[in-house]
Design a protein around this motif. Structure first.
Motif, PDB file in Angstrom:
ATOM      1  N   MET A 169      60.545  60.752   6.520  1.00 62.00           N
ATOM      2  CA  MET A 169      60.526  60.422   8.020  1.00 62.00           C
ATOM      3  C   MET A 169      61.644  60.680   8.919  1.00 62.00           C
ATOM      4  SD  MET A 169      58.309  59.157  10.095  1.00 62.00           S
ATOM      5  CE  MET A 169      57.224  58.249   9.105  1.00 62.00           C
ATOM      6  N   TRP A 170      61.539  61.327   9.885  1.00 63.91           N
ATOM      7  CA  TRP A 170      62.793  61.860  10.856  1.00 63.91           C
ATOM      8  C   TRP A 170      62.958  60.424  11.867  1.00 63.91           C
ATOM      9  CZ3 TRP A 170      63.049  62.395  16.124  1.00 63.91           C
ATOM     10  CH2 TRP A 170      61.863  62.625  16.902  1.00 63.91           C
ATOM     11  N   ARG A 171      64.089  60.349  12.141  1.00 62.01           N
ATOM     12  CA  ARG A 171      64.550  59.481  13.319  1.00 62.01           C
ATOM     13  C   ARG A 171      65.814  59.827  13.989  1.00 62.01           C
ATOM     14  NH1 ARG A 171      67.768  55.008  11.489  1.00 62.01           N
ATOM     15  NH2 ARG A 171      66.883  53.650  13.143  1.00 62.01           N
ATOM     16  N   ILE A 172      65.715  59.446  15.097  1.00 67.15           N
ATOM     17  CA  ILE A 172      67.179  59.357  15.983  1.00 67.15           C
ATOM     18  C   ILE A 172      67.532  57.787  16.248  1.00 67.15           C
ATOM     19  CG2 ILE A 172      68.323  59.899  18.034  1.00 67.15           C
ATOM     20  CD1 ILE A 172      68.089  62.414  16.341  1.00 67.15           C
ATOM     21  N   GLU A 173      68.509  57.289  16.144  1.00 70.35           N
ATOM     22  CA  GLU A 173      68.644  55.968  16.122  1.00 70.35           C
ATOM     23  C   GLU A 173      68.774  55.500  17.767  1.00 70.35           C
ATOM     24  OE1 GLU A 173      72.344  54.593  14.408  1.00 70.35           O
ATOM     25  OE2 GLU A 173      71.825  55.281  12.473  1.00 70.35           O
ATOM     26  N   ALA A 174      68.311  54.384  18.060  1.00 69.76           N
ATOM     27  CA  ALA A 174      68.030  54.024  19.523  1.00 69.76           C
ATOM     28  C   ALA A 174      69.243  54.034  20.123  1.00 69.76           C
ATOM     29  CB  ALA A 174      67.392  52.556  19.500  1.00 69.76           C
ATOM     30  N   ARG A 175      70.296  53.770  19.505  1.00 69.45           N
ATOM     31  CA  ARG A 175      71.823  53.635  20.195  1.00 69.45           C
ATOM     32  C   ARG A 175      72.229  55.153  20.484  1.00 69.45           C
ATOM     33  NH1 ARG A 175      76.176  52.637  15.274  1.00 69.45           N
ATOM     34  NH2 ARG A 175      75.600  54.521  14.112  1.00 69.45           N
ATOM     35  N   GLU A 176      71.588  56.177  19.643  1.00 70.02           N
ATOM     36  CA  GLU A 176      72.187  57.493  20.371  1.00 70.02           C
ATOM     37  C   GLU A 176      71.166  57.915  21.428  1.00 70.02           C
ATOM     38  OE1 GLU A 176      74.535  59.256  19.126  1.00 70.02           O
ATOM     39  OE2 GLU A 176      74.970  57.737  17.912  1.00 70.02           O
ATOM     40  N   TYR A 177      69.947  57.451  21.506  1.00 70.75           N
ATOM     41  CA  TYR A 177      69.293  57.899  22.638  1.00 70.75           C
ATOM     42  C   TYR A 177      70.023  57.166  23.874  1.00 70.75           C
ATOM     43  CZ  TYR A 177      65.273  59.785  20.181  1.00 70.75           C
ATOM     44  OH  TYR A 177      64.163  60.837  19.471  1.00 70.75           O
ATOM     45  N   ALA A 178      70.301  55.777  23.738  1.00 65.86           N
ATOM     46  CA  ALA A 178      70.878  55.005  24.912  1.00 65.86           C
ATOM     47  C   ALA A 178      72.297  55.797  25.120  1.00 65.86           C
ATOM     48  CB  ALA A 178      71.031  53.616  24.305  1.00 65.86           C
ATOM     49  N   ARG A 179      72.931  56.231  24.116  1.00 69.30           N
ATOM     50  CA  ARG A 179      74.315  56.901  24.605  1.00 69.30           C
ATOM     51  C   ARG A 179      74.017  58.046  25.523  1.00 69.30           C
ATOM     52  NH1 ARG A 179      77.049  61.203  21.988  1.00 69.30           N
ATOM     53  NH2 ARG A 179      79.314  61.247  22.123  1.00 69.30           N
ATOM     54  N   GLN A 180      73.148  59.042  25.047  1.00 71.61           N
ATOM     55  CA  GLN A 180      73.011  60.294  25.919  1.00 71.61           C
ATOM     56  C   GLN A 180      72.350  59.893  27.273  1.00 71.61           C
ATOM     57  OE1 GLN A 180      74.421  62.676  25.369  1.00 71.61           O
ATOM     58  NE2 GLN A 180      73.802  63.828  23.221  1.00 71.61           N
ATOM     59  N   GLU A 181      71.343  58.501  27.357  1.00 70.22           N
ATOM     60  CA  GLU A 181      70.998  58.311  28.626  1.00 70.22           C
ATOM     61  C   GLU A 181      72.095  57.881  29.578  1.00 70.22           C
ATOM     62  OE1 GLU A 181      68.182  55.500  27.158  1.00 70.22           O
ATOM     63  OE2 GLU A 181      66.710  57.286  26.677  1.00 70.22           O
ATOM     64  N   ARG A 182      73.184  57.208  29.052  1.00 71.06           N
ATOM     65  CA  ARG A 182      74.155  56.667  29.928  1.00 71.06           C
ATOM     66  C   ARG A 182      74.966  57.850  30.355  1.00 71.06           C
ATOM     67  NH1 ARG A 182      74.536  52.768  25.548  1.00 71.06           N
ATOM     68  NH2 ARG A 182      76.332  54.041  24.652  1.00 71.06           N
ATOM     69  N   ARG A 183      75.212  58.904  29.553  1.00 68.93           N
ATOM     70  CA  ARG A 183      76.187  60.085  29.795  1.00 68.93           C
ATOM     71  C   ARG A 183      75.336  60.829  30.921  1.00 68.93           C
ATOM     72  NH1 ARG A 183      78.713  63.070  24.685  1.00 68.93           N
ATOM     73  NH2 ARG A 183      76.946  64.630  25.260  1.00 68.93           N
TER      74      ARG A 183
END
Length: 216
Positions: A1-15
Motif C-alpha cells: 500500500m502506497w502512502r505519502i504522510e500528511a505532514r509532507e502534503y502539509a509541508r508542500q502546501e505551506r511552501r
C-alpha cells in the motif's frame, strides 16, 4: 500500500500554496517512461505483476491523446571488476544479463505490446536519464517532451534514479505511485517520500488519467 504522510502534503502546501506542483499536463509533451518491466524483475514479484494493468491503462490513454510511451530495458553491459567486487561475481553476472537477449520487443513482460510510435530503448545504468548511458533524453527532446511519468520497477533503484536525473535535466517529473513496484512497501514508500519532497509529484494512476483527459 502506497502512502505519502500528511505532514509532507502539509509541508508542500505551506511552501507553494498547493499540494501538487504540476496541476496540468499537455499530453503531446508528455512521455510515459516504463522502466525495466522484463521477466527477470516481474515474474517472481507479485507487486510488479500488480502494476501491469495500470501501466497498460496509462499507455493507452496517453497514446490516444498524442503522447509518447517509452519502454526502457536494461542493456547487457560489460563485465566489470567493480561490479564483481560489489555484488559478488554470481550476482553481478545475473544483474548484467537481467534484461535478456534478442529483439527488444520480445524482452518486455509478455502482457505489453509495443506500438509503432512508441520509443524502445536500452539503458546501461540504473537511470534512463543519466547522460551518455541511454538515448532516451535525446529522443524525448526531439519530440519536445517536457513532462515524464515514471513507472516500472524497481521503485527504489532504477525508477528513483531515473526520476532524480530527469528532474536534474529539467523535466516535470510525476512518479505514478501505483504504477511503480518494489519488493516491500517500506522501500516503495521511502522513494515516494523522497521524490515528492524534492524531485517531483507523486500521483496515483487515476489522477494521471484525469490529467491526460481520460477521466473527468
Amino acid at each position: 500500500m502506497w502512502r505519502i504522510e500528511a505532514r509532507e502534503y502539509a509541508r508542500q502546501e505551506r511552501r507553494r500554496g498547493r499540494r501538487f506542483a504540476f496541476t496540468e499536463l499537455v499530453p503531446a509533451r508528455t512521455a510515459l517512461v516504463v522502466i525495466d518491466m522484463v521477466p527477470f524483475f516481474v515474474s517472481d514479484n507479485p507487486y510488479c505483476r500488480g502494476i501491469v494493468p495500470n501501466i497498460h491503462r496509462l499507455a493507452e490513454a496517453l497514446r490516444a491523446a498524442d503522447g509518447t510511451v517509452a519502454w526502457v530495458l536494461p542493456a547487457v553491459g560489460e563485465r566489470t571488476a567493480v561490479a564483481d567486487e560489489f555484488f559478488g561475481p554470481e550476482a553481478a553476472e545475473m544483474y548484467r544479463t537481467s534484461g535478456g537477449t534478442g529483439p527488444m520487443t520480445e524482452r518486455l513482460w509478455r502482457d505489453f505490446v509495443v506500438h509503432a510510435d512508441d520509443l524502445l530503448v536500452e539503458k546501461s545504468a540504473a537511470s534512463a536519464f543519466f547522460p551518455g548511458r541511454c538515448p532516451l533524453p535525446d529522443l524525448l527532446e526531439q519530440r519536445e517532451i517536457d513532462t515524464v511519468l515514471i513507472t516500472g520497477t524497481v521503485t527504489n533503484v532504477c525508477c528513483e534514479s531515473s526520476a532524480r536525473d530527469a528532474s536534474t535535466l529539467g523535466y516535470r517529473v510525476i512518479m505514478v505511485a501505483d504504477a511503480n513496484a518494489a519488493r516491500r512497501d517500506r522501500d516503495h514508500n521511502a522513494t515516494l517520500h523522497t521524490v515528492y519532497r524534492t524531485f517531483g509529484d507523486v500521483r496515483p494512476t487515476s489522477d494521471v488519467l484525469s490529467m491526460i483527459g481520460l477521466l473527468s
